[in-house]
Design an enzyme around this catalytic site. Structure first.
Site, short mmCIF file in Angstrom:
data_model
loop_
_atom_site.label_atom_id
_atom_site.label_comp_id
_atom_site.label_asym_id
_atom_site.label_seq_id
_atom_site.Cartn_x
_atom_site.Cartn_y
_atom_site.Cartn_z
N GLY B 11 -91.03 -1.89 5.30
CA GLY B 11 -92.07 -2.64 4.61
C GLY B 11 -92.99 -1.65 3.96
O GLY B 11 -92.79 -0.45 4.05
N CYS B 12 -94.00 -2.14 3.28
CA CYS B 12 -94.94 -1.21 2.67
C CYS B 12 -95.79 -0.56 3.75
O CYS B 12 -95.93 -1.07 4.85
CB CYS B 12 -95.86 -1.97 1.72
SG CYS B 12 -94.95 -2.76 0.38
N GLY B 13 -96.39 0.58 3.41
CA GLY B 13 -97.31 1.23 4.32
C GLY B 13 -98.64 1.41 3.63
O GLY B 13 -98.70 1.63 2.42
N ARG B 40 -91.69 3.58 5.25
CA ARG B 40 -92.21 2.24 4.93
C ARG B 40 -92.15 1.97 3.43
O ARG B 40 -92.47 0.86 2.99
CB ARG B 40 -93.64 2.07 5.45
CG ARG B 40 -93.76 2.19 6.96
CD ARG B 40 -95.12 1.74 7.45
NE ARG B 40 -95.26 0.32 7.34
CZ ARG B 40 -94.85 -0.57 8.25
NH1 ARG B 40 -94.26 -0.15 9.34
NH2 ARG B 40 -95.02 -1.85 8.06
#
Lengths: 502, 358
Positions: B11-13, B40
């Site tokens: 996922g994004c960080g 991420r």
């Protein structure tokens, strides 16, 4: 003797071997199809409307109601429906009437719209394990709010909120008057509305004293006939609705035949027994938008500023009309689509005037947003809501809530035979004949209607969960979550929906 | 062909740092924190927002503009010169990075609206918002991706280290930093689509997907916002601008709109608080951010971290002296602050609001 050239639509058949001659079919048929012939049940199939009451109540399953195989010669232009109506009209010189919404095969856009669903990146939400919120408030909302922080640092509202109708789920029952439906049918609606935390609507027939206890779940209607309208009535519900139009019969008034006006209906409507209750096509104090504004504010003054709803049939320039209605002070706009139901309407009107709710809803929501007044009123969509999926799609197109008329009647037993205007409803729903209305036990049938609403609530929660949202306001007007299948570019443009695959 | 590779689904960080006492920190801190969370992202977007980096121009709006074509630059500059008093124009300094072979031209302008353009009751902020909407929606190939005072955004397609090195982030000093590494899934990886998303001095970095984007977007459009950057996160920046700047809600109340309490909790609250929260949900239902998110939003007076109301994305907060750290992962905080005074995961929907002192 003149003999009718119309062909019976249905054939009632009794299996004479199975029949035990219990006469329940004779008792149950409100249409006089069956009679006793000394040693057997006789059948006058011309009178059969396929309401299926006899079928359901035959203990031996001896009855069959078949579509009449005898038809006029096949013709793709002159269908059975056209020929039959034409012949009927040639015989009577009148206007063929009908009950329920249009059954002509116009495209149903709800069936060409599909909802989105979550996959990897946005997780779906399981409504069995997570909260899923359907609560909906109808009414004017301010465009912004002002707050202050109390001494304890807690939030306090400074803005005065306009009055709202609180619904536990975005469902309502459509206006169906006492007279067009039986008192027991209205009791079913009232009891179910109370249990489900939603509302029923009196329609234009006034409010019988037995229904007053359900006032927290009632919207009272003021229509052109002003039947049963008095100060007590206006204050008997949570909101008042001004009926301008009805989806099944835009531009025309109402007609409740004298046969459906016994004492109780007459006294509730404040008219003589047995007289036809004719609602004028227009309200005679509303010939302009300014007149409507005056009535809205007169009603607000009379009710201590309860929310006022304005119900209209959806017509070609509906978006501009609604803009005017909102600016005239309506808190709720009730849009009744072309496929909306009716107790009685001329077939020609029902089948050929108005536009479907899907188009109207999209156009209205867009227009109010373009004008920056979408928050000024809530939108209720009606006229063709058959399932929770239709409801979800209507909400995604922009409705705050949807209203169920025919769907609620089906839960009570209605089979959409379309003969409500005759007053012979074998299920006791649209009849005023005591021997028929007694069949509809309010307690029993309210349970069925409650089940329906509960079922739709569960389904709507499942849909929201699949969409990865846990509050119905995140679906409301979220057209990004819809895709069209088999719709032309212009229709997609009107709906504000992309085609599937985009 | 090897069919046994492991697909990296992540996922994004995101990461943020604020010094409440306005101590200025170099860009290497946020870079190092984000680099720890490389997995991420997938190299298709990273970016940083820094506050307090332009003290010599603190009264001027700093426009960071991305151009796809030279003609776009001419058109924007013509517009800016007609409407603003421009103090300085310069290309944003960059340094060659092997991984970044193609980049748009990036130019920054320090300017303030020309006095004769501020007719009626239009504020400078309103004027700037209109400029951003106009340029981003009407001038092809030009995107204003940063428009606040004494702050700036540096973003692009690459991983955090590449983007930080490309923009020479270590040469800037600021008292609030946010950063983001992107794993784009529902929209393309392009320079304008990298986070942070900004408007005026609001900047947003976001991990998740805003499932209510459709109605959030239509709601914002009623107030003149135009959503042009193809990414759901954009709505968060504009919603905060609407709620806080235009409608005057305080930060905590605005957070209550974005991650509204559940009705059952509102009902339990009752009293004046219940009434206030009910009115908020009734009025701002279309502004509820629904779906998985953790986001940080920076502004000139502070930094806020918030999760969605059922906490579908990670967020960790830590404090050390006057510094507050917020990140997707505790390890990303400990990378740059090994021994925080306190470290915790905020509850769902409960914002962590940090304001600058003085």
């Amino acid at each position: 003797m003149f003999k009718s050239q119309t062909i019976p639509e249905f054939l009632a058949n009794i299996d004479r071997v199975k029949c035990i001659k219990c006469k329940r079919c004779i008792q149950n048929c409100g249409w006089g199809v069956y009679s006793w012939g000394g040693d057997k049940v006789l059948i006058d199939t011309n009178k059969c409307v396929k309401c299926l009451r006899c079928y359901h109540y035959c203990p031996e399953e001896a009855i069959q109601i078949l579509d009449n195989p005898v038809k006029f010669k096949q013709n793709n232009n002159w269908g059975f429906y056209n020929i039959r109506n034409l012949k009927k009209q040639a015989e009577t010189g009148g206007i063929p009437l009908t009950g329920m919404g249009s059954d002509l095969p116009y495209p149903i856009l709800f069936d060409h719209l599909l909802l989105d669903a979550c996959q990897v990146t946005n997780p779906s939400i399981d409504p069995l394990r997570e909260p899923m919120e359907l609560r909906t408030y109808l009414g004017k909302k301010p465009s912004k709010l002002e707050f202050k922080r109390g001494k304890d640092g807690k939030l306090e509202l400074k803005t005065k909120m306009p009055p709202q109708i609180k619904l536990s789920a975005p469902f309502m029952f459509s206006p169906m008057s006492f007279g067009s439906i039986s008192l027991n049918a209205q009791k079913v609606l009232a009891m179910a509305a109370k249990e489900c935390g939603i509302t029923m609507n009196t329609g234009e027939g006034g409010l019988h004293k037995d229904i007053y206890p359900y006032r927290d779940n009632i919207i009272v209607q003021v229509a052109s006939g002003r039947f049963g309208v008095n100060p007590d009535y206006l204050n008997a519900g949570v909101a008042v609705e001004i009926k301008i139009g009805q989806g099944a019969k835009p531009g025309i008034g109402g007609h409740l035949p004298g046969e459906k006006i016994p004492l109780q209906v007459a006294s509730t409507r404040m008219i003589p027994v047995g007289t036809d209750a004719l609602s004028p096509a227009p309200q005679h104090d509303i010939y302009s938008i300014e007149d409507l504004r005056q009535l809205i504010y007169a009603i607000k003054e009379a009710t201590g500023y309860k929310p006022v709803s304005v119900k209209i049939a959806t017509v070609h320039n509906v978006a501009a009309i609604v803009s005017g209605i909102v600016r005239a002070g309506a808190d709720i706009v009730y849009l009744d689509g072309f496929r909306g139901g009716t107790g009685a309407a001329p077939s020609v009107i029902r089948d050929h005037l108005g536009i479907p709710i899907e188009h109207a809803l999209a156009a209205v929501d867009d227009r109010l947003r373009q004008e920056g007044i979408r928050n000024e009123a809530s939108i209720v969509a009606a006229g063709g809501i058959r399932s929770s999926a239709d409801a979800a799609k209507a909400i995604a197109l922009g409705a705050d809530a949807v209203s169920l008329g025919t769907a609620a009647l089906i839960a009570m037993g209605c089979t959409i035979c379309g003969k409500c205007y005759t007053g012979n409803c074998s299920w006791g729903i649209t009849s005023q004949r005591p021997e028929l209305t007694v069949r509809l036990d309010p307690e029993v049938y309210a349970e069925r209607l409650i089940n329906l609403i509960r079922g739709w609530e569960h389904e709507l929660k499942e849909i929201l969960g699949a969409l990865g949202v846990n509050a119905v306001e995140s679906l409301r007007g979220s057209r990004e979550r819809l895709r069209g299948v088999g719709l032309d570019a212009q229709t997609l443009d009107i709906l504000g929906v992309k085609p599937a695959g985009r | 062909m090897d069919h046994n590779f492991q697909k990296d689904i992540s996922g994004c960080g995101l990461s943020g740092i604020i010094s409440k006492k306005r101590k200025r920190l170099g860009g290497e801190h946020i870079k190092n924190s984000l680099c720890l969370m490389n997995d991420r992202g997938n190299g298709l977007g990273a970016g940083f927002a820094a506050y307090g980096i332009y003290p010599e121009f603190e009264d001027l709006f700093a426009f960071h503009v991305m151009y796809d074509y030279p003609e776009s630059r001419m058109e924007v500059e013509e517009y800016l010169k007609d409407n603003y008093k421009i103090e300085k124009i310069e290309e944003i300094p960059t340094s060659p990075v092997e991984a970044i072979t193609i980049s748009p031209l990036m130019v920054r302008y320090f300017a303030k609206p020309a006095k004769d353009r501020l007719a009626g009751d239009i504020t400078e902020d309103d004027f700037v918002v209109r400029t951003v909407m106009k340029v981003n929606s009407e001038i092809e190939g030009a995107y204003i991706f940063s428009s606040g005072r004494n702050m700036g955004v540096f973003k692009g397609v690459g991983n955090p280290r590449d983007i930080a090195d490309f923009f020479k982030l270590e040469e800037y000093e600021g008292h609030i930093w946010t950063g983001h590494t992107r794993f784009p899934t529902n929209t393309p990886g392009w320079w304008g689509g990298a986070h942070p998303f900004t408007l005026l001095d609001w900047s947003i970095v976001h991990n998740g997907e805003i499932s209510s984007y459709g109605i959030n977007k239509r709601y914002l459009e009623m107030f003149g916002y135009k959503l042009t950057l193809l990414t759901d996160t954009e709505v968060a920046a504009y919603l905060l601008d609407l709620l806080i700047r235009k409608h005057g809600l305080d930060t905590a109340t605005a957070c209550t709109v974005l991650a509204a309490p559940f009705w059952k909790d509102i009902d339990e609250d009752g009293g004046k608080t219940g009434e206030a929260l009910t009115a908020l949900r009734m009025t701002y239902g279309s502004a509820l951010l629904n779906g998985p998110f953790s986001l940080l939003f920076g502004h000139s007076n502070g930094l806020v971290g918030i999760n969605d109301r059922i906490k579908l994305r990670p967020l960790v907060v830590a404090t050390k002296d006057d510094l507050v750290y917020m990140s997707s992962e505790e390890s990303a905080i400990r990378e740059i602050c090994p021994k925080p005074d306190k470290c915790w995961a905020p509850r769902a929907g409960e914002p962590v609001i940090v304001e600058l002192e003085g």
